[in-house]
Design an enzyme around this catalytic site. Structure first.
Site, PDB file in Angstrom:
ATOM      1  N   THR A   1      31.358  39.137  36.878  1.00  0.00           N
ATOM      2  CA  THR A   1      32.086  38.593  35.734  1.00  0.00           C
ATOM      3  C   THR A   1      32.545  39.701  34.787  1.00  0.00           C
ATOM      4  O   THR A   1      31.801  40.634  34.483  1.00  0.00           O
ATOM      5  CB  THR A   1      31.199  37.608  34.969  1.00  0.00           C
ATOM      6  OG1 THR A   1      30.837  36.541  35.844  1.00  0.00           O
ATOM      7  CG2 THR A   1      31.919  37.041  33.758  1.00  0.00           C
TER       8      THR A   1
ATOM      9  N   GLY B   1      23.414  39.653  34.111  1.00  0.00           N
ATOM     10  CA  GLY B   1      21.988  39.415  33.904  1.00  0.00           C
ATOM     11  C   GLY B   1      21.125  40.607  34.274  1.00  0.00           C
ATOM     12  O   GLY B   1      21.391  41.312  35.251  1.00  0.00           O
TER      13      GLY B   1
ATOM     14  N   GLU C   1      28.277  30.945  36.891  1.00  0.00           N
ATOM     15  CA  GLU C   1      28.815  30.815  38.245  1.00  0.00           C
ATOM     16  C   GLU C   1      30.088  29.970  38.236  1.00  0.00           C
ATOM     17  O   GLU C   1      30.448  29.357  39.243  1.00  0.00           O
ATOM     18  CB  GLU C   1      27.783  30.206  39.212  1.00  0.00           C
ATOM     19  CG  GLU C   1      26.453  30.916  39.223  1.00  0.00           C
ATOM     20  CD  GLU C   1      26.563  32.403  39.494  1.00  0.00           C
ATOM     21  OE1 GLU C   1      27.564  32.824  40.096  1.00  0.00           O
ATOM     22  OE2 GLU C   1      25.660  33.143  39.096  1.00  0.00           O
TER      23      GLU C   1
END
Length: 662
Positions: free
Chosen positions: A139, A178, A424
């Site tokens: 992302t 993350g 997601e």
């Protein structure tokens, strides 16, 4: 008379084994893993939930605790030879997303699926021993669901046999990555491959972010931790903003199972491109089941509390009635119990199918099943996260004012699950992939290859269907009728979608409803398939009760889409409402207690003041209030006393101002 009952439901402190429970948890192996994890946690202070009031922790302290828990989990895994999945399950019992979570959830899965055998020989042992901490960088600040829009580049330099990773714009900053703000030493970076000025699309590159001896950033790597998330969710995850300034990595660190770049700059294209689905399919396959467990815990807490709490009307003994006995509570909680059970049971099958595919893929490189899995997991991601997010909030509201207390656990549950609606891929964006696949198979006349698209055959029929045949309440319990209504709703929605597409209309909103309706059908069929495979089970009546509530709950809205001659008459709608009422009553009176007990969530798993083993909810809430860190605020008492005298000061100032004007 007191509205507190004399007793409350038993809440176990350790997993209780029953045939029904083993089935619901997915079998002996998974149940035993759960038992081993809880035993390890209950005797380890770093995992204690009673000695630490997490909602009161500063975010920095909460993440520090998560990092220390990650270290301890790594030690336990190495000591007891836990399989990867046991570590991932253990993370969930902490009620947080720990920085170690991506190691096997997406970092190792990509290494195993996307690296060549030579690369895996080097990197798999290092990752399994936790010599390196991994993350996955896809992302970007300006590109989330639109993977094709990624701007990060990886340019091959034949002179040094290296790739140069670069972030050319602000919008190319890797964002929401993350475990990267503080933790990760390496990341699998999605970047546009460029060789001799020619672009070859997105590829994966293993890139070192931090020095292994010091944790200092590598040259050219720029990282910031993003800060708090909404609702104070995901406290254990150090999401990072990541930029590359001409960072060089060896050519051998491009993941090369499917595509390679030779030393002279020759590009060897993959034999098929379906492997590109893999990364997202991996995470969504996990989400398919996990979200159901999130919702089940919320339902369990709400059930324990609403069967304890008494309010308003009195029963034969003179006690006020348990809140759960009211229809206003049953109609909210019981459909959620049925939906959550469907998410778990069908999600388990989706995860098994994905595991089987992965095992075969690693042996044969065969991706023929991947497109079907992609469709299943995309639909499951949208469907399960929508139901879970809204469902947890419904459970909170059903518990009244005490549900708003952070100690109830609902805030934590909601904050840690609602993010799945957008990570997601935003559900409204991701949902567009399901109608796209539906139309593709309809045009190719290949819908028979996927069980979930059977309803497309109705679109090819020239004769209009006959009116729905319902004459009594029991007719609504017949599977053939339920299936017909769900399929016909999809026929209408698919036809509308194709008409809008042909007319050039923007369908980015309407596709969400179509995907949810598709999910209703897939989970309805999957739930009944589970029942058919367990026809001899002693707990079959409870499964059927759940399935009927699930089926009738989705039929409440499904029939509204139908057009003549399928539209229901007023009497048929009334019979449907009666059938639903009967199913809710049957589940409430005869099965819900057995089902909640079979799931057997322990006090540790629920982590709620409304569901304690040795305290009533009232005792737990009052006990926690006594422990509040704000009970001893004497350092502010003098300020408060002075504040109560402010009026004198203000009045004196006013008098002086008036006198000055005279």
């Amino acid at each position: 008379m007191s509205n507190q009952p004399r007793t409350q439901r038993d809440i176990p402190t350790t997993p209780q084994e029953t045939p029904f429970g083993l089935f619901l948890w997915g079998g002996r192996e998974k149940f035993d893993r759960r038992k081993a994890i809880l035993e390890a946690f209950l005797n380890n202070p770093i995992f204690s939930k009673k000695t630490v009031n997490t909602p009161s922790l500063a975010r920095k302290d909460a993440w520090t605790r998560a990092a220390l828990q990650s270290r301890e989990l790594i030690r336990l895994k190495l000591k007891h030879d836990w399989p990867h999945r046991q570590l991932m399950e253990a993370i969930r019992y902490t009620d947080n997303m720990l920085p170690v979570q991506p190691q096997f959830r997406i970092f190792m899965s990509n290494i195993e699926r996307q690296m060549s055998d030579e690369q895996k020989a080097i990197w798999v042992p290092r990752a399994e021993r936790f010599e390196i901490f991994g993350s996955y960088s896809q992302t970007e600040l300006g590109h989330g669901s639109n993977v094709k829009g990624i701007e990060t580049t990886s340019t091959f330099d034949p002179a040094t046999d290296e790739f140069i990773i670069n972030s050319p714009t602000i919008s190319s900053t890797k964002y929401w990555i993350g475990a990267t703000g503080i933790w990760a030493t390496h990341s699998i970076v999605v970047a546009r491959l460029i060789i001799n000025g020619k672009e070859y699309g997105n590829h994966l590159f293993l890139t070192q972010l931090r020095d292994l001896n010091t944790q200092e950033l590598m040259p050219g790597v720029e990282i910031y931790e993003l800060g708090p998330k909404v609702f104070q969710g995901m406290l254990g995850t150090d999401n990072g903003a990541l930029r590359f300034h001409n960072v060089r990595i060896p050519r051998t660190q491009m993941l090369a199972r499917n595509a390679q770049v030779l030393q002279d700059g020759t590009y060897v294209a993959p034999k098929n491109t379906k492997h590109s689905y893999g990364s997202m399919v991996t995470v969504r396959a996990l989400m398919a089941e996990i979200t159901g467990w999130d919702l089940l815990k919320a339902v369990a807490v709400a059930y324990h509390y609403t069967t304890f709490r008494r309010q308003f009307d009195r029963d034969q003994t003179g006690e006020e009635k348990p809140v759960f006995s009211y229809a206003s509570v049953q109609y909210r909680l019981l459909p959620l119990l049925a939906q959550a059970s469907a998410l778990v049971l069908v999600g388990q099958n989706i995860k098994r199918a994905y595991d089987t595919y992965t095992e075969q893929y690693l042996k044969t490189n065969d991706t023929s099943e991947l497109e079907d899995l992609h469709l299943q997991t995309v639909g499951a991601k949208v469907y399960s996260t929508e139901i879970t997010g809204h469902g947890i909030e419904t459970c909170r509201i059903a518990c009244g004012g005490h549900g708003y207390n952070a100690l109830s656990g609902f805030g934590r549950m909601y904050a840690n699950s609602i993010n799945a609606v957008t990570y997601e891929g935003d559900n409204y964006v991701v949902a567009q992939q399901v109608p796209r696949a539906i139309v593709k198979h309809f045009k190719a006349k290949t819908e028979s290859s996927l069980f979930s698209l059977s309803y497309l055959s109705f679109l090819r029929q020239k004769e209009p269907p006959k009116p729905i045949d319902v004459h009594k309440e029991e007719d609504w319990l017949h599977r053939d009728l339920q299936r017909f209504v769900l399929e016909q709703r999809l026929v209408v929605l698919v036809q509308n979608h194709m008409d809008d597409t042909n007319a050039g209309n923007d369908t980015s909103f309407s596709t969400h409803a179509l995907t949810m309706a598709h999910g209703d059908f897939v989970y309805w069929k999957g739930f009944w398939d589970v029942i058919d495979r367990n026809r001899n089970a002693e707990f079959l009546p409870s499964l059927i009760a759940l399935a009927q509530v699930f089926s009738l709950s989705i039929l409440q809205n499904a029939h509204l889409i139908l057009t003549p001659p399928l539209s229901l008459t007023q009497r048929q709608r009334k019979l449907l409402a009666q059938a639903y009422r009967t199913a809710i009553g049957d589940l409430a009176e005869n099965h819900v207690s057995k089902i909640i007990d079979a799931y057997g969530f322990t006090e540790y798993e629920l982590d709620s003041a409304l569901a304690r083993a040795n305290q009533t909810p009232y005792e737990a809430l009052l006990d926690e209030a006594r422990k509040s860190e704000m009970n001893n605020m004497q350092h502010l008492w003098s300020m408060m006393v002075d504040t109560r005298q402010l009026w004198r000061t203000v009045e004196a100032e006013k008098r002086r101002e008036q006198q000055a004007k005279l």
